[in-house]
Design an enzyme around this catalytic site. Structure first.
Site, mmCIF file in Angstrom:
data_model
loop_
_atom_site.group_PDB
_atom_site.id
_atom_site.type_symbol
_atom_site.label_atom_id
_atom_site.label_comp_id
_atom_site.label_asym_id
_atom_site.label_seq_id
_atom_site.Cartn_x
_atom_site.Cartn_y
_atom_site.Cartn_z
ATOM 1 N N GLY A 244 -10.761 -1.451 -5.153
ATOM 2 C CA GLY A 244 -11.695 -0.346 -4.979
ATOM 3 C C GLY A 244 -11.053 0.964 -5.399
ATOM 4 N N THR A 472 -6.181 -4.943 0.641
ATOM 5 C CA THR A 472 -5.123 -4.244 1.350
ATOM 6 C C THR A 472 -4.501 -5.083 2.461
ATOM 7 O OG1 THR A 472 -6.930 -3.321 2.612
ATOM 8 C CG2 THR A 472 -5.992 -1.927 0.922
ATOM 9 N N ARG A 633 4.261 2.953 12.677
ATOM 10 C CA ARG A 633 4.613 1.547 12.846
ATOM 11 C C ARG A 633 3.980 0.719 11.732
ATOM 12 N NH1 ARG A 633 3.628 -2.479 18.002
ATOM 13 N NH2 ARG A 633 1.568 -1.524 18.044
ATOM 14 N N THR A 639 2.128 -7.341 3.786
ATOM 15 C CA THR A 639 0.991 -6.680 3.139
ATOM 16 C C THR A 639 1.273 -5.197 2.943
ATOM 17 O OG1 THR A 639 -0.097 -6.411 5.279
ATOM 18 C CG2 THR A 639 -0.727 -8.331 3.979
ATOM 19 N N GLY A 707 -1.020 4.396 8.205
ATOM 20 C CA GLY A 707 -1.641 4.100 6.902
ATOM 21 C C GLY A 707 -0.683 4.400 5.768
ATOM 22 N N GLU A 710 -2.033 5.314 0.356
ATOM 23 C CA GLU A 710 -2.083 6.492 -0.509
ATOM 24 C C GLU A 710 -0.748 7.222 -0.556
ATOM 25 O OE1 GLU A 710 -6.170 7.756 -0.833
ATOM 26 O OE2 GLU A 710 -6.468 7.053 1.190
#
Lengths: 743, 339
Positions: A244, A472, A633, A639, A707, A710
């Site tokens: 995406g 992801t 964390r 992944t 996250g 990015e």
């Protein structure tokens, strides 16, 4: 019972076997009965009007069901509001087939629907359309002096903070200073999977749309608004996505077209865009940046000024945060940030991996390299001297920030101490060798999310939330969180996503899915856990009698007292003794504003890159990259590492090859295919080391995750550009750095 | 894609007859280029004659010491053929520098010669293109022309031939055998592809209905001193900005015979015989290479975004000549000279 501590381990993707076996179905692969096929016709002109669509010629072909255009499109919603999706920027959203006006090249102007895909494509090629052309402007260079500051408009957009200190005066008085302009062209997301929508006609005006999207609820709301459908009339499903990168954040015209045709024809319809049409659905905008910096005698930053101008469409103010990061990443008392848009006859840009940051980061981090050289400092030392302990944009401390540790570990792994500072001072294999670095910062945000957890009497847990999986690892990390919360093996847990029949989750972007949906999953499992505890406490002789939920834990299939593991019951026994076939609990999660209010929440990274340059031929080979990421964390080492590997590849592509080239004579992107829009292939990608620097952070969210998708891209592009300078002594300020720029 | 009929030929005579019997027909081999062009509506044949199964897939010795490459042998089978690797390693390297393994496994030798330009405008039917639609104009002139020609272009077309294999073939100078409605004939490789002049719609000199049956390589393979240098915008799966094929024969440090061809610079694989003559009898020195390279690009003309190719070609020629003279290349080396 197997060990049930899963978070932070490196289990394989739970959806891996489905993908390998071809059992994971993508939007264009749902072969519902009686399917018709739509093919989109795109405008060859950039600006003007459609005079006539010769639809009857094509309708006459046997097997062609209908030709939709503005001439026959049925009544649709009138107000802009109905077309606005969750992250629509300010302005007036594009409405497909709404009017004869052409406002960008490859604008969809008609949909041909036929019994077969091949027939639809053939008929689309035959469709004659008369246009009246008007002069267009697509070149940002012509708008340098026509930039304007956009209003707030888009969710997540923050106008640059006001200037602080005396940025002009401080620059004037600086010991050393630099000023440079940086540029990159448009870039397109180019996921492997084409945008596709299969709409299943369920009868009575009800449909299910299998749509390639990063937000099923966003699409459902859009369809309800545009087509006047009720919530029960339209279900949107997307369980897998072949990439995406932001291209699926907004509803694309493929879903509009497919739903329009299905509702009108009362039949199931599929619309798949072509690769060429994938260059008409939004892009990272062509951006020009001006950086000015000055240093004090001790190598600290005296002043920093960063101004950016990028393109947008005539109808929307597409915005992203380009320059704000520059007021945050380094300590500087005198800062001025500016951000402007310019309108061109193009489609609206769209968020693309680390939107804004990826662009602004190149300007900032290449300028930092230039500044380090001007001040006679090693680029890493220069950054350490300007390390920001607080976020000066908002004057708050960071909830956690281990960037210094990222620098230390990555530099050691990379061997930065072997670098000699002078450009052109390192050689190997007959080539010039260069080493460069760059770092970055990205939001650690959490959005409101909901989840439902159900457990059956035999101890099988199912958790649902309408988030997305675009490769992801969402399925895997949510399975880990759920399994660990209720002390189950991964095999006993199924996580389901991507369906508006499930509890609502936000669009899958901004690197916020792990924090947002992860917290909702944990909360739903905890809510279920409380119910299980109550059941366990029913028997008069329960060993858990009187215990509060905080005093128990689910481990290895048991429910036990945290302080006395001998006081335990077997989870399955509790469920079976209850006589219920299933227990369920719903929960949602929101950021804890009270807790977070005093802090700036961000992830950080640094990348070191080495290049070899053949000076005669201008060819560049990236030979090594070391990336270190501090993002709270890490839920799944495997992944997460894959995400950062992908991010590094994105950074490499932006540095050396990615650019969508427009011929302004036509206002049309010309390298609109995988042969000529170059993304890195295996041969371009070097060995990549990924380091995660753990941060304990209970402020950012209960899971302590930030996250990574990015932030991992940041710094990489600049590190490569800086390495090319170090190798060659040539400072290339317009990306991508293709070989001709080094000749 | 426009509707078309399809047949599969089992022998050359049938194939030629079948094609002659259908209007707007085309031969299809591996289909790695033609099918794409049909999907883009660039090519709209009404009938396809599949020639991939014709009994022309052998690679066999010729009595004169040469090697016959069957027209339907795949590019992969040709590149990895033992005789090709040993006697024509330049061809091995050029083939492996092109496309991807998947494409090379499907693409045929005849088809490689027949592939069409990658000009952005030729591929996009929304823009004028003289090659696609004679008389409509050339959008690349004055447009975006990074991958376009610097040598031998015309006012009607600045497209380039995209093949790597054909650049090596231009240096090795095989004979192209063809069969057509009027029987068999041979075409020297250098005469097979043509410059655009005022008829850019014609890529080559095949007559209507003619089918390539083999490429007959002469004995001389330059197996000791050769180089294929390809410069491109990424390290694999990209067409050449400039490529150089070199074959040398050396007596000590003296060049006794030379072949030099360029790819990515012209409407056809660009062999420069005058440059070859300049190399003969000369010492293999940087000075010689520089003089020859300057000669090759002396008449080169840039079109804007491809201006850099003139200097790049000059440097690439020098590098490739040096590599060939050093004689260190081997078959199977896919990433050469900085690539």
């Amino acid at each position: 019972m197997t060990q049930t501590n899963h978070i932070g381990k490196a289990p394989n993707r739970v959806d891996g076997p489905l993908k390998v076996a071809g059992a994971a179905h993508y939007s264009g692969e749902f072969n519902v009965p009686n399917l018709a096929y739509g093919y989109v016709v795109s405008s060859p002109i950039t600006k003007g009007k459609i005079l006539k669509v010769y639809a009857d010629e094509v309708r006459a072909l046997p097997g062609v069901l209908e030709v939709f255009s503005h001439e026959n499109v049925p009544y649709l919603a009138w107000f802009d509001k109905s077309y606005k999706d969750q992250i629509a920027p300010g302005g007036s959203p594009f409405r497909p087939l709404h009017a004869p006006d052409i406002t960008f090249n490859q604008q969809p102007v008609a949909l041909v629907v036929a019994d077969t895909f091949e027939l639809a494509r053939y008929a689309a090629a035959l469709l004659r359309i008369d246009y009246e052309q008007q002069a267009h402007e697509t070149n940002l260079e012509t708008k340098r002096t026509e930039g304007y500051a956009p209003g707030k408009g888009k969710t997540g957009f923050q106008p640059p903070p006001p200037p602080r200190g005396k940025p002009d005066k401080a620059l004037e008085n600086a010991t050393h200073s630099i000023e440079a302009e940086y540029a990159h062209g448009a870039q397109h997301h180019n996921p492997m999977e084409l945008f596709a929508t299969t709409v299943e006609w369920r009868g009575n005006g009800q449909i299910t749309a299998y749509d390639k999207t990063q937000g099923v609820y966003n699409v459902q709301n859009y369809l309800m608004g545009v087509f006047g459908l009720g919530k029960n009339d339209v279900r949107v499903v997307n369980q897998f996505m072949g990439g995406g990168f932001g291209s699926g954040l907004r509803p694309q015209y493929s879903v509009f077209m497919a739903v329009l045709a299905a509702l009108e024809l009362k039949r199931s319809v599929r619309v798949t865009l072509t690769r060429q049409q994938m260059f008409s659905i939004g892009h990272r905008p062509n951006t020009l940046q001006l950086l000015k910096m000055g240093t004090n005698p001790d190598g600290t930053l005296a002043a920093l000024q960063h101004h950016a101008l990028h393109e947008t469409s005539q109808f929307e103010d597409y915005t992203e945060n380009v320059v704000n990061w520059s007021g945050m990443l380094y300590k500087c008392e005198n800062v001025k940030l500016g951000y402007e848009l310019a309108k061109l006859d193009i489609y609206s840009p769209q968020d693309m991996r680390a939107p804004g940051a990826a662009s602004g980061n190149v300007g900032l981090e290449v300028a930092m390299d230039e500044m380090a050289y001007a001040a006679g400092l090693d680029p890493l030392e220069f950054r350490l001297r300007n390390y920001a302990e607080r976020d000066q944009n908002v004057d708050k401390p960071f909830s956690s920030k281990k960037l210094r540790e990222c620098y230390r570990q990555a530099a050691a792994k990379f061997g930065w101490e072997n670098r000699t500072q002078a450009p052109r001072s390192m050689r190997a294999n007959g080539k010039l060798v260069g080493m460069g670095m760059g770092g970055g910062v990205w939001d650690a945000s959490q959005q409101k999310s909901a989840a439902k957890a159900l457990i059956s009497a035999d101890g099988k847990l199912t958790v649902r939330s309408a988030t997305g999986e675009n490769g992801t690892g969402t399925y895997t990390i949510m399975t880990q969180i759920a399994a660990e919360t209720l002390g189950l093996p991964l095999k006993a847990v199924t996580f389901e996503l991507g369906d508006t029949d499930q509890p609502e989750a936000p669009i899958q972007g901004g690197s916020w899915t792990a924090a947002s949906v992860g917290t909702a999953v944990k909360n739903a499992c905890d809510a279920l856990g409380e119910k299980i505890l109550k059941l366990a406490q029913k028997p008069a002789d329960s060993p858990l009698m009187g215990a509060k939920y905080e005093e128990v834990e689910f481990v290895n299939g048991q429910l036990r007292l945290r302080l006395d593991h001998a006081q335990a019951v077997v989870l399955r026994d509790v469920l079976q003794a209850s006589g219920k076939s299933q227990l369920e609990a719903d929960s949602s999660a929101m950021p804890n504003m009270v807790k977070q209010n005093g802090y700036s929440l961000h992830s950080h990274n640094v990348a070191f890159a080495e290049v070899e340059v053949d000076e005669d031929l201008g060819t560049i080979k990236v030979t090594r990259v070391v990336s270190a990421v501090a993002a709270g964390r890490i839920l799944n080492q495997k992944t997460a590492r894959s995400q950062v590997l992908g991010s590094v590849v994105w950074g490499l592509g932006m540095a050396l090859m990615e650019e969508t080239v427009m011929d302004h004579k036509f206002g049309r992107y010309m390298n609109h295919n995988f042969a000529e829009y170059h993304i890195p292939v295996n041969a371009d990608i070097p060995h990549i080391d990924v380091i995660f620097v753990h941060e304990d952070d209970d402020i950012v969210n209960p899971l302590g995750v930030k996250g990574i998708g990015e932030v991992g891209m940041l710094g990489v592009t600049a590190a490569i550009a800086n390495a090319v300078f170090h190798a060659t002594g040539k400072r290339v300020r317009d990306l991508p750095i293709m070989l001709d720029k080094l000749l | 894609m426009y509707p078309f009929t399809y047949s599969r030929a089992t022998n050359v005579a049938d194939a030629v007859r079948d094609k002659a019997g259908h209007k707007a027909s085309a031969y299809v081999g591996g289909g790695t280029n033609l099918i794409d062009l049909m999907k883009m509506n660039v090519e709209q044949p009404a009938h396809l004659v599949n020639v991939a199964k014709l009994p022309l897939s052998k690679i066999e010795d010729l009595p004169d010491g040469g090697l016959r490459l069957g027209a339907t042998a795949t590019n992969s089978d040709t590149a990895w053929n033992e005789a090709v690797k040993k006697r024509y390693p330049l061809l091995n390297q050029a083939i492996l520098a092109g496309a991807s393994p998947q494409l090379r496994n499907a693409a045929t030798n005849g088809g490689n010669l027949m592939q069409r330009t990658r000009c952005y405008y030729f591929y996009d039917v929304a823009t004028p293109c003289n090659k696609r639609e004679p008389g409509s104009g050339c959008s690349a002139i004055g447009g975006y022309n990074r991958i376009h020609a610097i040598l031998g272009a015309s006012e009607t077309c600045i497209a380039t031939h995209p093949s790597d294999m054909c650049v090596a073939l231009a240096a090795l100078a095989p004979t192209v055998r063809v069969s057509g409605p009027n029987g068999e004939r041979t075409i020297a490789f250098e005469d097979f592809h043509r410059l655009p002049a005022d008829q850019p719609e014609f890529d080559n000199t095949l007559a209507e209905g003619e089918l390539i049956t083999s490429l007959d390589l002469p004995e001389k393979g330059f197996a000791k001193h050769f180089a294929y240098l390809k410069l491109r915008d990424r390290h694999s799966y990209a067409f050449a900005l400039v490529s150089v094929a070199v074959g040398l024969e050396m007596d000590g440090d003296t060049i006794t015979d030379a072949r030099l061809a360029l790819g990515g610079v012209a409407h056809k694989p660009w062999r420069d015989k005058a440059a070859e003559a300049l190399l003969k009898g000369q010492p293999a020195t940087a000075e010689t290479f520089g003089r020859v390279a300057a000669h090759v690009v002396a008449n080169a003309v840039g079109q804007g975004s491809n201006d850099f190719k003139i200097e790049l070609a000059r440097r690439a020629i020098v590098r490739a000549l040096k590599q060939a003279a050093e004689g260190k290349q081997e078959a199977g080396d896919m990433y050469l000279g900085g690539q």
